[in-house]
Design a protein around this motif. Structure first.
Motif, PDB file in Angstrom:
ATOM      1  N   LYS A  48      48.113  42.817  40.937  1.00 33.63           N
ATOM      2  CA  LYS A  48      47.135  43.907  40.946  1.00 33.63           C
ATOM      3  C   LYS A  48      47.123  44.653  39.616  1.00 33.63           C
ATOM      4  O   LYS A  48      46.065  45.063  39.151  1.00 33.63           O
ATOM      5  CB  LYS A  48      47.409  44.875  42.094  1.00 33.63           C
ATOM      6  N   GLU A  95      42.162  44.384  42.207  1.00 35.48           N
ATOM      7  CA  GLU A  95      42.297  44.157  43.646  1.00 35.48           C
ATOM      8  C   GLU A  95      41.943  42.734  44.081  1.00 35.48           C
ATOM      9  O   GLU A  95      42.222  42.351  45.210  1.00 35.48           O
ATOM     10  CB  GLU A  95      41.419  45.142  44.423  1.00 35.48           C
ATOM     11  N   THR A  96      41.282  41.966  43.200  1.00 31.26           N
ATOM     12  CA  THR A  96      40.853  40.617  43.560  1.00 31.26           C
ATOM     13  C   THR A  96      41.205  39.621  42.462  1.00 31.26           C
ATOM     14  O   THR A  96      41.416  40.007  41.303  1.00 31.26           O
ATOM     15  CB  THR A  96      39.328  40.546  43.802  1.00 31.26           C
ATOM     16  N   TYR A 101      39.233  36.147  46.060  1.00 30.37           N
ATOM     17  CA  TYR A 101      40.215  36.493  47.084  1.00 30.37           C
ATOM     18  C   TYR A 101      40.704  37.909  46.863  1.00 30.37           C
ATOM     19  O   TYR A 101      40.943  38.326  45.731  1.00 30.37           O
ATOM     20  CB  TYR A 101      41.426  35.551  47.020  1.00 30.37           C
ATOM     21  N   ASP A 102      40.864  38.653  47.956  1.00 36.00           N
ATOM     22  CA  ASP A 102      41.495  39.962  47.906  1.00 36.00           C
ATOM     23  C   ASP A 102      43.002  39.775  47.858  1.00 36.00           C
ATOM     24  O   ASP A 102      43.546  38.927  48.578  1.00 36.00           O
ATOM     25  CB  ASP A 102      41.149  40.788  49.149  1.00 36.00           C
ATOM     26  N   SER A 147      36.839  35.637  51.552  1.00 36.47           N
ATOM     27  CA  SER A 147      35.763  36.301  52.283  1.00 36.47           C
ATOM     28  C   SER A 147      35.065  35.306  53.186  1.00 36.47           C
ATOM     29  O   SER A 147      35.211  34.097  53.034  1.00 36.47           O
ATOM     30  CB  SER A 147      34.774  36.918  51.299  1.00 36.47           C
TER      31      SER A 147
END
Length: 102
Positions: free
Chosen positions: A16, A21-22, A35-36, A54
């Motif tokens: 991160k 965040e992704t 992707y998270d 997602s």
């Protein structure tokens, strides 16, 4: 892998901090997906990331975090079935700890 437990793991934020965040990953066919970053943790000298794609019926991915020659964290698949199973179980234990009730 040796027997591991949640008290041996440490939550981290290396991915991160480097990427936000992704992350965008490319599959074997060259298709990119976002992707998270759900969680990151280290056990001993190895780091792991839990990612969520997602879309419908999406599953969580657990990948190993390695450091590239330029010092940036990168992701690689866990090829050893036993290691993947151990880390998957460890993440479950860290996320849903047993409350001691029988």
């Amino acid at each position: 892998m040796t027997e591991i437990s949640a008290d041996q793991a440490v939550w981290t934020t290396r991915l991160k901090e480097a990427y936000g965040e992704t992350v965008e990953l490319e599959d074997e066919q060259g298709k990119s997906s976002i992707y998270d970053i759900i969680a990151e943790f280290e056990v001993g000298d190895r780091g792991y990331a839990v990612l969520k794609g997602s879309g419908k019926d999406v599953e969580y991915e657990i990948l190993r975090i390695v450091v590239s020659s330029d010092g940036l964290p990168e992701l690689e698949s866990i090829m050893d079935d036993e290691e993947w199973e151990d880390i998957s179980e460890l993440y479950d234990e860290m996320t849903f700890p047993a409350d001691g009730a029988e």
